[in-house]
Write an enzyme that holds these catalytic residues in place. Sequence first.
Site, mmCIF file in Angstrom:
data_model
loop_
_atom_site.group_PDB
_atom_site.id
_atom_site.type_symbol
_atom_site.label_atom_id
_atom_site.label_comp_id
_atom_site.label_asym_id
_atom_site.label_seq_id
_atom_site.Cartn_x
_atom_site.Cartn_y
_atom_site.Cartn_z
ATOM 1 N N HIS A 195 81.422 29.691 53.219
ATOM 2 C CA HIS A 195 80.534 29.882 52.063
ATOM 3 C C HIS A 195 79.126 30.246 52.544
ATOM 4 C CE1 HIS A 195 83.291 26.785 49.949
ATOM 5 N NE2 HIS A 195 83.502 27.938 49.345
ATOM 6 N N LYS A 239 90.379 19.539 37.798
ATOM 7 C CA LYS A 239 90.701 18.808 39.025
ATOM 8 C C LYS A 239 89.678 17.705 39.263
ATOM 9 C CE LYS A 239 90.305 22.876 41.141
ATOM 10 N NZ LYS A 239 90.116 23.801 42.250
ATOM 11 N N SER A 279 87.785 24.955 51.620
ATOM 12 C CA SER A 279 87.330 23.584 51.333
ATOM 13 C C SER A 279 88.530 22.637 51.308
ATOM 14 C CB SER A 279 86.631 23.540 49.975
ATOM 15 O OG SER A 279 85.503 24.352 49.987
HETATM 16 O O1 PNS Z 1 85.551 28.177 44.200
HETATM 17 P P1 PNS Z 1 86.528 28.439 43.107
HETATM 18 O O2 PNS Z 1 87.162 27.147 42.637
HETATM 19 O O3 PNS Z 1 87.536 29.486 43.463
HETATM 20 O O4 PNS Z 1 85.649 29.013 41.862
HETATM 21 C C1 PNS Z 1 86.268 29.344 40.658
HETATM 22 C C2 PNS Z 1 85.202 29.667 39.577
HETATM 23 C C3 PNS Z 1 84.217 28.532 39.420
HETATM 24 C C4 PNS Z 1 84.460 30.929 39.972
HETATM 25 C C5 PNS Z 1 85.981 29.931 38.243
HETATM 26 O O5 PNS Z 1 86.839 28.866 38.003
HETATM 27 C C6 PNS Z 1 85.072 30.120 37.028
HETATM 28 O O6 PNS Z 1 84.370 31.088 36.944
HETATM 29 N N1 PNS Z 1 85.104 29.164 36.099
HETATM 30 C C7 PNS Z 1 84.253 29.167 34.914
HETATM 31 C C8 PNS Z 1 85.052 29.363 33.639
HETATM 32 C C9 PNS Z 1 85.289 30.819 33.378
HETATM 33 O O7 PNS Z 1 84.385 31.620 33.228
HETATM 34 N N2 PNS Z 1 86.594 31.193 33.306
HETATM 35 C C10 PNS Z 1 87.037 32.534 33.133
HETATM 36 C C11 PNS Z 1 87.109 33.224 34.484
HETATM 37 S S1 PNS Z 1 87.938 34.733 34.361
#
Ligand code: PNS
Length: 166
Positions: free
Chosen positions: A18, A42, A129
């Site tokens: 990251h 989660k 992670s």
């Molecule tokens: O590090 P990660 O867990 O892969 O990050 C995932 C993240 C936070 C980028 C994704 O879950 C997200 O954007 N969540 C916010 C809700 C949202 O906008 N959902 C629609 C995405 S298409």
Amino acid sequence: MKLRAVYPGTFDPVTNGHLDLIERSAALFDELIVAILKNTEKQPFFTVEERVEMLQTVVAEHANVSVTTFDGLLVDFVERRQAAVIVRGIRAVSDYEYELQMALMNRRLSSRVETVFMMPAETYSYLSSRLVREISQLGGSVRGLVPPIVEKRLRSKQRMLALERS
Ligand code: PNS
């Protein structure tokens, strides 16, 4: 006009992969907002406050990088912050499908926001992670995989959990 980007994620915990991406993005954009998702289904290993603190420590030397949290739709957050770009890392082909799906869905939700994929240094192509948490929980060394502050926090968290179990 300043080019502002958002680097969203769970960061549980932040890894050197990251960090590598943060440094590359900070060099590319005028401003980078590292945004930690607050409400996931989660159960996280580190609380959101702990993750904010660790990230703030590791980005402290970069004047154009800030750390914050968000909930709700990512594109809404990006628009509220008047950013134009979402930065996501792609380590290997296996990341691509999920990332493509998210990027296209985000584009459907907001045509004003563009997703930019970046590759971390190849040394970190196998780093996640989840693996860091697993190695640490099983007593292995994560030196070189995470910033020193995270290594320390992982050790103290493990000690705390061991005490709670005993
Ligand atoms: O590090 P990660 O867990 O892969 O990050 C995932 C993240 C936070 C980028 C994704 O879950 C997200 O954007 N969540 C916010 C809700 C949202 O906008 N959902 C629609 C995405 S298409």
